[in-house]
Structure formats: C-alpha cells, structure tokens
Enzyme design. Structure first.
Site, PDB file in Angstrom:
ATOM      1  N   ILE C  71       0.998  -0.951   0.047  1.00  0.00           N
ATOM      2  CA  ILE C  71      -0.040  -0.218  -0.387  1.00  0.00           C
ATOM      3  C   ILE C  71       1.131   0.868  -0.375  1.00  0.00           C
ATOM      4  CG2 ILE C  71      -2.063   1.077   0.963  1.00  0.00           C
ATOM      5  CD1 ILE C  71      -2.933  -1.392   0.247  1.00  0.00           C
ATOM      6  N   CYS C 131       9.113   0.764   9.466  1.00  0.00           N
ATOM      7  CA  CYS C 131       9.640   1.261   7.923  1.00  0.00           C
ATOM      8  C   CYS C 131      10.881   1.027   8.094  1.00  0.00           C
ATOM      9  CB  CYS C 131       8.915   2.489   8.448  1.00  0.00           C
ATOM     10  SG  CYS C 131       7.411   2.762   8.848  1.00  0.00           S
ATOM     11  N   ASN C 193       3.844  -7.199  12.689  1.00  0.00           N
ATOM     12  CA  ASN C 193       3.899  -7.213  10.912  1.00  0.00           C
ATOM     13  C   ASN C 193       4.421  -7.611   9.677  1.00  0.00           C
ATOM     14  OD1 ASN C 193       3.315  -4.796   9.199  1.00  0.00           O
ATOM     15  ND2 ASN C 193       3.990  -3.655  10.728  1.00  0.00           N
ATOM     16  N   GLY C 245      -2.446 -13.535  11.399  1.00  0.00           N
ATOM     17  CA  GLY C 245      -3.756 -14.612  10.654  1.00  0.00           C
ATOM     18  C   GLY C 245      -4.352 -15.096  10.892  1.00  0.00           C
ATOM     19  N   THR C 267      -6.264  -9.121   8.271  1.00  0.00           N
ATOM     20  CA  THR C 267      -6.039  -9.235   7.236  1.00  0.00           C
ATOM     21  C   THR C 267      -7.881 -10.266   6.973  1.00  0.00           C
ATOM     22  OG1 THR C 267      -4.034  -9.590   6.431  1.00  0.00           O
ATOM     23  CG2 THR C 267      -5.739 -10.722   4.672  1.00  0.00           C
TER      24      THR C 267
HETATM   25  C1  FMN Z   1      -3.755  -3.884   3.248  1.00  0.00           C
HETATM   26  C2  FMN Z   1      -2.475  -3.378   4.491  1.00  0.00           C
HETATM   27  C3  FMN Z   1      -1.757  -2.800   4.970  1.00  0.00           C
HETATM   28  C4  FMN Z   1      -1.895  -2.560   6.819  1.00  0.00           C
HETATM   29  N1  FMN Z   1      -0.897  -1.363   6.732  1.00  0.00           N
HETATM   30  C5  FMN Z   1      -0.638  -1.039   8.250  1.00  0.00           C
HETATM   31  C6  FMN Z   1      -0.433   0.136   8.441  1.00  0.00           C
HETATM   32  O1  FMN Z   1      -0.560   1.202   8.185  1.00  0.00           O
HETATM   33  N2  FMN Z   1       0.892   0.092   9.729  1.00  0.00           N
HETATM   34  C7  FMN Z   1       1.167  -0.649  10.375  1.00  0.00           C
HETATM   35  O2  FMN Z   1       1.824  -0.839  11.278  1.00  0.00           O
HETATM   36  N3  FMN Z   1       0.137  -2.519   9.832  1.00  0.00           N
HETATM   37  C8  FMN Z   1       0.378  -2.541   8.989  1.00  0.00           C
HETATM   38  N4  FMN Z   1      -0.267  -3.559   8.149  1.00  0.00           N
HETATM   39  C9  FMN Z   1       0.311  -4.613   8.814  1.00  0.00           C
HETATM   40  C10 FMN Z   1      -1.731  -4.992   9.611  1.00  0.00           C
HETATM   41  O3  FMN Z   1      -0.974  -4.216  10.760  1.00  0.00           O
HETATM   42  C11 FMN Z   1      -0.715  -6.154  10.507  1.00  0.00           C
HETATM   43  O4  FMN Z   1       0.438  -6.608  11.504  1.00  0.00           O
HETATM   44  C12 FMN Z   1      -0.253  -7.710   9.666  1.00  0.00           C
HETATM   45  O5  FMN Z   1      -1.477  -7.635   8.878  1.00  0.00           O
HETATM   46  C13 FMN Z   1      -0.526  -8.904  10.218  1.00  0.00           C
HETATM   47  O6  FMN Z   1      -1.776  -9.487  10.240  1.00  0.00           O
HETATM   48  P1  FMN Z   1      -2.768 -10.373   9.518  1.00  0.00           P
HETATM   49  O7  FMN Z   1      -2.274 -11.632   9.295  1.00  0.00           O
HETATM   50  O8  FMN Z   1      -4.320 -10.454  10.610  1.00  0.00           O
HETATM   51  O9  FMN Z   1      -2.900  -9.467   8.760  1.00  0.00           O
HETATM   52  C14 FMN Z   1      -1.432  -3.588   7.841  1.00  0.00           C
HETATM   53  C15 FMN Z   1      -1.390  -5.106   6.805  1.00  0.00           C
HETATM   54  C16 FMN Z   1      -2.415  -4.701   5.638  1.00  0.00           C
HETATM   55  C17 FMN Z   1      -2.792  -6.230   5.001  1.00  0.00           C
END
Ligand code: FMN
Ligand code: FAD
Ligand code: FAD
Ligand code: FMN
Ligand code: FES
Ligand code: FES
Lengths: 300, 264, 300, 264
Positions: C71, C131, C193, C245, C267
């Site tokens: 993104i 970052c 992350n 996840g 997600t």
């Molecule tokens: C589309 C998208 C945008 C994300 N943007 C951020 C963000 O701006 N800041 C952040 O700390 N993590 C961001 N993440 C990471 C999520 O907060 C999370 O740590 C990561 O997706 C793992 O969790 P999940 O498997 O449940 O998605 C983003 C993840 C996705 C998929």
C-alpha cells in the site's frame, strides 16, 4: 522446442525439477506413481552418520495452505543408506542428490567423504544447514556465515561432487550468508528450508509439538521463499535452487524469473504426487508458448 | 504394493446420519487391487490449498464394476469439505495404500469394531465370510452412531451390538461383549480383528491377553495416525512399537499385530 | 461468566480484540458492519507527519491463504487525521489506538507529541517500527535494537500515553529486540507486522509490485506469528499483543496460550468483516466451556 | 452508503455459455438498497482460506421479492470457485458497495458496454428506461461472448452490437458504432455511460472528446481494480486521477466522471 536442461557446475540435469529432501523418501517409494526417469533430480531424505529415530508423534500439523512438521530428521543412517537404499535406484536415469546433516562440521565432512565413494550413483551433495549446531549451544548452522564457510570448505576438500548449500530462511539477511557460501566454494545454494513456526493445541493447553517449534512448508510460504531467491540470486553468481511452496508450473516460472536455475518440489508431493511431472510439462508448455529457449532466458 | 492416483467420478454420496456419510466412487484400478484394511488418501479441496493435505479413509467396500466405497464421519474441516462433494463431481483419490488384514477361515475369527472404525471391517467380513459365518461385535456411543449392522447381517454374520447409553443392544462397552464371548465360548476362535479408537483397541488387547494369555492372543489392530503422504515418504505417521522403534502407520500398517504395539 | 477485560499498563480494554492498523481504515468505515462499541480497541491506519499518497497500483496480490500488500502507507497525514478523522469516532466507546510511522526517530517523537494533545480520544500510541529508516540507508528500524530504543525513549518523554512497539518479523531473533523495547520503557509489544515476500507476474516477466517486495499477511502466516509471540512472551514481562493470520476464535486462543495479552485482527477483516465480533463471542464461549475466568488464565 | 454482510441463499445459478454464469441470490436488504453501478464482494471459498479474498461483482439486476443477480465470467481461480456453487447453497455477500451511475432521462443517454462489462448496465437501463427508450451499444469479441441483448431489447432499448470477428452484428469495434451514432445523430444525447475493459473505456473517452469536445463530453465510466475489502479500509483499489491523486475505486467509484481519470 525449448531446452529444459540445466547445469549446476559439473552437474547436468535433464530438466530443472527436483524433488525436495524429506518429501520423496529414498525415491523408490514413488516409482508406482511417477516416472522417476522424467525428473531432473531426486534429493533424498536427509542422512546422518548414525540412524535417527526422529521425534515422537504428532509430527505434522496442518495450517492454512501450509504444513508444520517436526519429523526430527528420522533416517536410516549412512550405512543402511548406502547398503539398502542407494542400490534400489540403480536403474533409474535421474540425478540423485544426497542431503546430509550433522551436529558438527566434522560430521558433514565425514558424511561427504563416505558419499563421495559412491559418485557413480550420487551426483551431488546437498548440505542441510538448518540443523542446530550442538557444539554451539544449538544455534542453527544456517544463521552463521563463519560456521557455514567452515563446513563448505571442509566438505569441498573431501569430494569432487558438486556441493549445494541449503539455507535456512530464519535469518534477517540472506545476503551475507549466500556470499559466504559462494566464497567458500559452494557450487550452488538451495533455499528455502522451512520457516520456523508453531501451533497450540487449545484443548490440551500445550504446544502441538513436543519441541514447541516446527518447520512451516507448503503454498503458504511461497511468497517468502520467492523473496529469498530473488535476494540471493541478486547477491551471488552461483546457481540458486528455489524451494518453497511450489505446487504448480506457474510457481516454478516465478522462481526462474526471480533468478532460480532449478527448483525443488516439497510438500506438494504429499497432496499431489504427480505435481513434479505436471510441473515439467507446464514449464515446457509455457516456454514454447512464450518463445523461451532455455530456462535461464526466463530470468528477469 | 501397487497404488494409483486417480481422478475418480463420484457415483453416489449419501448422508446416513447427522455426521456419517457413505461415498462411492468409480475407480476400477483401486477396486481391483484393494484388500481389506487398506486405505486411500483423498484430496478434499479440489485445486485449492486449504485444507492442504489429503485425508486418509479406509476402503469400506468394493463393488462389481470397479466401484469403491468409503464410510466416514465428519469430524473437522477436511471431512466437512469432503461431505460437500456431490455425485457427478470428481475426487482425487490415491490408493490402495498400506498393508491389509490377513484372511483367515471365518469360523475362527471375531471382528470387533468401534464407532466409525467399523468402516474397513465390512470389506474384511465380505472377504472372510464368503461361504462362512463370522462373529461381529460392534460398539457405539449411542443409537445415532450405529451403522453397518445390516451389512454384516447380510453376510450371515452373528452381529452383537453394544451402546454406551444402552439405546441399542447391550448397554455398556464392547469389551463387555468380548469378555462374554470369550468366557461363554469354549470353542474359541483364534483370530481377532479390531478397528476403532486407540483406547478401545488397547482395552481389547488387554482383555484378550488377560483371558487367553500372550501366546494364544492373535489380534490384528488397525491404527490411525496423522498422515501427510500415505506412501511412506514423509515419515509423519509414526506410532511407537513395543521395542521402542517407530512404526510407520501408512506403510508398516495400518494393520498391526497387536503384540508389536506399545499400548501406552 | 468469564471476564474478557485486560490491562496494558494504564490502558483498560473491555476485551482483548483489537482491529489491526491498516485493515480498518480510520474506523468509521466499519460502522455499518460491526458494532464498534463491542470491540476491545481500534488501531487506526498508520499516520505520518505529511500525507502520503501511497504506492502506484497494483497494491495487493493474493497468495495461498495469504495477501501480499504494498500500500505504501497511504494516509491523510497527522493534520487531517486530527481535524477530520478523529472527530468521527467521538461517540464510540472503544479504545482508540493511533499507529504512527516516520522516517526518523525525530518524526516518531513529533507525531507522538501531536497525538498526546488528544489523549481524551486516543488511548495509546502504536509505533510501526517496520518502516525503512531513511537516514540509515533504508534499513527497517525494526531490525536494530539501538534505533528502537532511541525512538521509544524519545516518545516516552513526550507522552504519558501507553506506547506499544510494533515489531517486524523479518529478523533472525526477536529476543534482543523485544528486550530492548522493554528496557527502553515500551508499555507493550505488538507483533507481527507483515513478512517480507514477493510475487512475479510471469506473463509480463516482472515483479507484481513496483517495489519488488511486499508484505505478506493472512492465515498463511499464523504459525510464524505464533512462534514470534511465544518467543517474545517468554523473553519479556511487558504484555504482548499478538497479530498475524487470526481469522477464527480458535486462532485467538492459540495466541493467548502462547503468551499474548491481547490480539489484533488484520486481513480477516477484509474477507470477513464480522470476524472480530465472532472472535469475541468465540473467546467468551470457549472460556465459559473450559472454565477460564480471565484471559491470562489461558497462558501456558 | 449503507451496506450489509449477508449469508444469502442461492436461488439459481445458470451457465449461459462456456464461461459466463448468471447467479441469483436472495438478499432483500441488498436488493432494496442497491443502485445501478454498485457492486458486491462475494466470498467464493466458504470457510476455507483459499482463495482468501472476496471477489467484486457488479449488481446485474435486482428482482421483486428481494433477489439480486450477478452476471460474471470465469477468468481465474475465484470465479471458477464461485461457478461451482449450486442453487440451495449459501454465499457470503457484502453489499451494495460503492457509488452509482447518475440517473438521467432515457432519451438523453447512450449506454455502452464491452464484454462482461455489460453486467451492471442492464440494471442501469432498467432504472433509466422505465417509460422511455435508450440506445445501447454493445461490443464483444465474438458471438459466444454476446449476452444481455434480450434484456436490453425487452426494455425497448435500441440495441446495436459489434463483434470483433463479425460473427454477430457489426464487424469491428464498439467505437465504430459509437462514432457512427455520434456522426449520424444530430439530436445527440448528452450523457454516455460505459463499462468494460479499461482500454475500451479509454478509446470511448477519446472518441467522445474528439467528436464533441471536452465541454460537451459527459461520460460516466465504471472502473475495476484489485480489491481486498470493498469498503474503503485497505487502500488497495487505487486508480490514478488526472490531478495526480489516487482515487479509491471501491469508495470514490466504481463509477467516475471520465474527466477525472488519468487515461494512461
Ligand atoms: C493492507 C494492509 C495495510 C496495512 N497497513 C499497516 C499500517 O499502516 N501500519 C501497521 O503497523 N501495520 C499495517 N499492516 C499490518 C497489519 O496491521 C498486521 O500487522 C499484519 O497484516 C498481520 O496481521 P494479519 O495477518 O491479521 O493481517 C497492514 C496490513 C495490510 C494487509
Ligand atoms: C489409515 C486410516 C484410515 C481411516 N479410515 C477412516 C474411515 O474409514 N472413516 C473415517 O471416518 N475416518 C477414518 N480415518 C480417520 C480420518 O482420516 C480422520 O477423521 C480425518 O482425517 C479427519 O480430518 P478432518 O479434516 O475432518 O479433521 P481435523 O481434525 O480438522 O484434521 C486435522 C488434521 O489431523 C488429521 N486427523 C484428524 N483426525 C485424524 C485421525 N483420526 N486419523 C488420522 N488423521 C487425523 C487430519 O487428516 C488433518 O491432517 C482414518 C484414518 C487413518 C489414518
Ligand atoms: C467493482 C467491480 C465490479 C466487477 N463486476 C464484475 C461483473 O459484474 N462481472 C464479472 O465477470 N466481473 C466483474 N468484475 C471483475 C471481477 O471482479 C474479476 O473478474 C474477478 O475478481 C476475477 O477473480 P478470479 O479469482 O477469477 O481471477 P484471478 O485473476 O485469479 O484473480 C486474482 C486476483 O486479482 C483480482 N482480479 C482479477 N481480475 C480482476 C478485475 N478485472 N477486477 C478486479 N480484480 C480483479 C481478483 O479479485 C483476485 O484478487 C468486477 C470488478 C470490480 C472491481
Ligand atoms: C515432512 C518434511 C520433511 C523434510 N525433511 C527435510 C530433510 O530431511 N532435509 C532437508 O534439507 N529438508 C527437509 N525438508 C524441507 C524441504 O526439503 C523443503 O525445503 C521445504 O519443505 C520447503 O519446500 P515446500 O514448501 O515445497 O515443502 C522437509 C520438509 C518436510 C515438509
Ligand atoms: S504418511 Fe507419509 S510416511 Fe506415512
Ligand atoms: S478495496 Fe479496500 S479500500 Fe478499496
């Protein structure tokens, strides 16, 4: 007609598709299901000096598009490997790669020496460098460039067979490790081995596996594997063998484009024993359609 | 052991109870090669990767014309997925896999099944009971779970049932039936076969050894283990042997001489 | 009746389920689909000093049970965040966590200072430490314990809000990093992350994403995330917020057992907007059934 | 914009050609709220995680009694999965999402659809053509791909067809039809709507500007983008605006004033 053959130092493979260590047993088990002669290569179950019984069950746990395993490197040991297993593959025309593992650099060297005597059948040695180093408090060899160099240099001294260093993805930066492999004379690098993961049995309130952690493989890890292959292939000149989540020919092409010279199929063999054969066909079809003549032409 | 990986047409798929299904496929190679006690690995998610692994199911019966049937219970994600397949669709099936029960004269055997563990025993009874009669002991949790009784009866088998809640047949455990069978039967059969939960098979093994002594106890058990490949390449499906070694259920089994197993 | 509430330093959450940053926008977008008041917390889209346009499309790519995203941290910037977005959440009774990102330690500190003025609404600050650090040649902050300490110490000086350090999983060993967070005063650690991955468009012969690499999330990464949570929670005493996840209540329980005090859903919000609400119900049901009284009772 | 996440019963699911399907679900909330141009996000893998994301499909029509239909083409894994659902099964559907076409007097509009892009245009024509007549131009690759012609004709729309291979209607591109329409029609309608491939919509936009000039060109286009959420929280679905900004197709669109888009 595309030419699928590839070379990894002195090693010639009729095509770039190899079955991954630990997912094709000692090879012969698959003879009913696929034509072993159609494969580029067979990377046999990891072998140690002494037989290893492996870990207590459960040894596997399914995750979303992935598989956690904690087999514990069960194997028959080098003696029975040479006396019982190798002879069964005598009449097959595919490249046999032995995968070895040890507790210390010395063990890798000893194993390589023993295998070298069978260079009529064994065409390359793959070093599984993801094993815990017993002497150094159990840190995986694969995370320390110095230890890796030591093993590779030692192994190269005792064999003329091509040596493939199989690396662990549980590192921050693969570049120094890949570079160490290249500099110490490895003929190729294969990656990735499994990602470290875990699972909990929520009804028994304890980890699924006795060892707590286990190795994650399968389609789930493909994006990560592909990233490592890209990074390694942009850092070193020796060939990279891509492994991780490959289950379709499209996956294989992604790895070639990311810089892999060959690929290995692991977990896919379990849920689709014909995966390797279908992938070879698929690669051929894609190359024909797109006008690629050699595997390396696909590299970005 | 020859086996085949086939893309088989589902010829019928019937829900027998809340969570038990009878699946029949057309797979002539497998049907022809199959022996009682063997199993197949079934891909339950088509081309998708979730669930990833195939599921092991015993061969329940084979039928003229190259049909193979499976009797299974929905217990999780994979069997749920499988239950959603319809007749006319195709399934990837790998089999027949593993070793098999030894075929003995029908008058000398007792077949003992617990719960969905009856699945492979019908095939066994068919092969054994041909021209003979067999004693079959079946244990279930309750009436809802009972299945295959008519299959055995059709084979002229003497079929006794136990349910834990007494909703059908004897109220109690299958070991009650077995103890009675052993005690009240001077003309004791020599060979026992079981399939069912590990705990049940363990209890049966203990009972038989207790009543008959190690030497006269001939028991073949069919074990389960988590399997990734079903063909002996992944080393995932181990169960512990009495001598400390690991046995591979998919290759060394699923049928084992009970004496070889560590019943812990 | 089980008590789902938890505390993270001075932060009280009615239940341990938080929506993960970047997957719930600025919160308000979800108001039609779920009762925001039922959530433990909302971790809003990552905010920078200046607005960021984000990366050119494509920004996402589906993988087996996973999602790659690039993104590019698109966000409206701190000014519009405060003036336009925060007010929209005024009437909701859930814990609002701001997620911030910067190119340098100074930027994190400045952002924290700005947010501190809104502690009536914002209840905690999460530092996205994955970052790239522009000053240090683009290495992610999250891989360097010293940089992390510097940021956390600086941020703690300018705000009394609880500070959560969100860590990257693209490291060899999380222990020194988690320890650095604890020692420099972080109130909690959230992880993971996204995992670094990539994908190739085989028909165009180039990476799917302009930046080559992207972040992998979704059910595919759960075993890896759980491993990191286990490792971190066994290394430090501050609370761990588990992420990665989680799509079902069973997943959530695994994280609590592995040592997480709270969890974030990322997600899963995309493919099942009700996931968080269902997970809260599921946790409650499981605790009741198994006789757990508090979330922490589930810890192995 | 209100939207709903419903577990909807499939009332019918018909294969119209090799790869085009017509799906109808019972989803009264969505049916009632829907406007032409809006779309839904559909979970195509039940409880499984592969494929992971929902798939965006335009609302093709709404029907009395709370039914919603979708017209879609199987192009990959997700749409293949969807096509395997049967009437009587349930689907998770989130909608209606996004903005919508502006409704204008029927005599002043031309509707232009390319390929499966016709899907949302029937709903639009229904809402517009009520009591009026509309001109509809449809472009397809070949006869096999042609669909919805009767739908438009039923609405008394003047429906012209172009196929690339000439197997039905005009042989050539849809822009040929459009140019002719503009040139031979002094009493030109003021409003154009399109949906279809990006390249086609770009060509249409160019043609309209060329023929009518920027000022008189009123064109609403419906764009596609890869979407994870469909509700404006993930920021994945961007397309570039002429002013350099990114537009979010799921929220700012899918319908855009053509003048806002960077047609690169
Ligand atoms: C589309 C998208 C945008 C994300 N943007 C951020 C963000 O701006 N800041 C952040 O700390 N993590 C961001 N993440 C990471 C999520 O907060 C999370 O740590 C990561 O997706 C793992 O969790 P999940 O498997 O449940 O998605 C983003 C993840 C996705 C998929
Ligand atoms: C040789 C053999 C023959 C079998 N025959 C039958 C049969 O005829 N009828 C029948 O109903 N069941 C049979 N089973 C058990 C059946 O394989 C499991 O019920 C099934 O795998 C459960 O899958 P699931 O996804 O629904 O459950 P889940 O619990 O979601 O499965 C999770 C994982 O654990 C594995 N697993 C779970 N339970 C078992 C089990 N009992 N044995 C092995 N692996 C398990 C699954 O395969 C999967 O990999 C047999 C098992 C084996 C090993
Ligand atoms: C607002 C909107 C409305 C749509 N309406 C319709 C419709 O009414 N009928 C119809 O047939 N198609 C429609 N599409 C296109 C449809 O969403 C894609 O064909 C579908 O997502 C392809 O999924 P797949 O898994 O079969 O293909 P794959 O190529 O395997 O998909 C891989 C990934 O790319 C995404 N993707 C692939 N193609 C497209 C595309 N054209 N647009 C957006 N994402 C894509 C998928 O969603 C998925 O995440 C619409 C798209 C959008 C954005
Ligand atoms: C059950 C199992 C056993 C394995 N055993 C070995 C082994 O003995 N030696 C080795 O180097 N790698 C071993 N691996 C790792 C695989 O060779 C491969 O690197 C990994 O599984 C990733 O590929 P995949 O996703 O295609 O499975 C094993 C993997 C699995 C799943
Ligand atoms: S299941 Fe793979 S060895 Fe038995
Ligand atoms: S699809 Fe998520 S913001 Fe548009």
């Amino acid at each position: 007609m595309p030419d699928l053959s590839i070379k990894i130092s002195s090693l010639y493979l009729k095509n770039p598709v190899i079955l991954a260590s630990g997912t094709c047993g000692y090879g012969i088990e698959l003879k009913d299901l696929i034509d072993l002669n159609s494969l580029g290569g067979l990377c046999l179950k990891g072998i140690s000096l002494k037989p290893r019984p492996g870990n207590p069950p459960p040894r596997i746990h399914e995750t979303a598009s992935g598989l956690l395993n904690s087999i514990g490197l069960e194997n028959v040991g080098i003696d029975r490997f040479i006396s019982e297993k190798l002879p069964l593959l005598k009449d097959y025309d595919t490249c046999i790669i032995a995968n070895i593992l040890g507790d210390s650099a010395q063990q890798y060297i000893e194993l390589a020496q023993r295998l070298d005597a069978h260079h009529d059948q064994i065409k390359a040695i793959e070093l599984n460098l993801s094993c815990p180093n017993v002497k150094c408090g159990g840190i995986a060899f694969g995370t320390d460039p110095k230890l890796i160099s030591q093993i590779i240099t030692g192994v190269k001294k005792v064999t003329n067979l091509p040596v493939i260093a199989k690396l662990s993805p549980n590192v921050q930066d693969i570049v120094p490790i890949a570079t160490a492999c290249e500099e110490s004379g490895a003929d190729a690098i294969s990656l990735i081995n499994t990602l470290l993961g875990t699972a909990i049995d929520i009804f028994r309130k304890k980890p699924v596996f006795n060892n707590i952690f286990a190795g994650l493989s399968g389609p789930a890890i493909k994006p990560v594997a592909l990233r490592f292959v890209w990074q390694a292939s942009h850092a070193v000149k020796i060939p990279i063998i891509g492994i991780g989540g490959i289950s379709k020919w499209e996956d294989a092409i992604e790895f070639f484009m990311a810089g892999a010279t060959a690929i290995q199929i692991g977990t896919a063999n379990f849920f689709n024993p014909s995966a390797s054969v279908q992938i070879i066909q698929g690669i051929k079809g894609f190359m024909r359609k797109m006008g690629y003549k050699k595997i390396e032409d696909m590299r970005i | 052991m020859e086996h085949f990986d086939v893309n088989a047409l589902i010829s019928s798929h019937i829900q027998l109870s809340q969570d038990i299904f009878l699946l029949q496929i057309h797979a002539p190679y497998i049907a022809f090669a199959a022996k009682p006690g063997q199993f197949c690995m079934i891909k339950v998610s088509g081309d998708a990767n979730d669930p990833l692994l195939r599921r092991p199911l015993s061969i329940h019966r084979v039928h003229d014309g190259g049909f193979v049937s499976f009797l299974y219970k929905v217990i999780g994600k994979g069997t749920k997925c499988l239950s959603e397949y319809k007749a006319g669709e195709k399934l990837n099936v790998l089999g027949p896999l593993g070793n098999h029960f030894a075929i003995r004269p029908a008058e000398k055997v007792i077949i003992i099944g617990g719960g969905i563990g009856v699945a492979p025993l019908v095939f066994l009874a068919e092969r054994i009971a041909f021209k003979h009669g067999t004693t079959v002991l079946l244990g279930f949790r309750n009436r809802e779970d009972v299945c295959c009784v008519e299959d055995f009866e059709k084979l002229a088998a003497r079929t006794l049932i136990a349910t834990e809640d007494g909703s059908l047949g004897h109220k109690g455990l299958i070991t009650d039936l077995l103890r009675e069978e052993i005690m009240h039967n001077p003309d004791l059969p020599k060979y026992f076969y079981t399939c069912g939960p590990f705990g049940m098979q363990k209890a049966i093994n203990n009972l038989i050894i207790e009543e008959l002594g190690e030497k006269k106890a001939h028991l073949e058990v069919s074990l389960e283990a988590r399997m990734a490949c079903g063909i002996g390449v992944c080393m995932s499906c181990v169960t512990q042997a009495r001598d400390g070694d690991y046995l591979h259920v998919c290759k060394d089994g699923p049928v084992f001489n009970a004496k070889k197993i560590l019943w812990k």
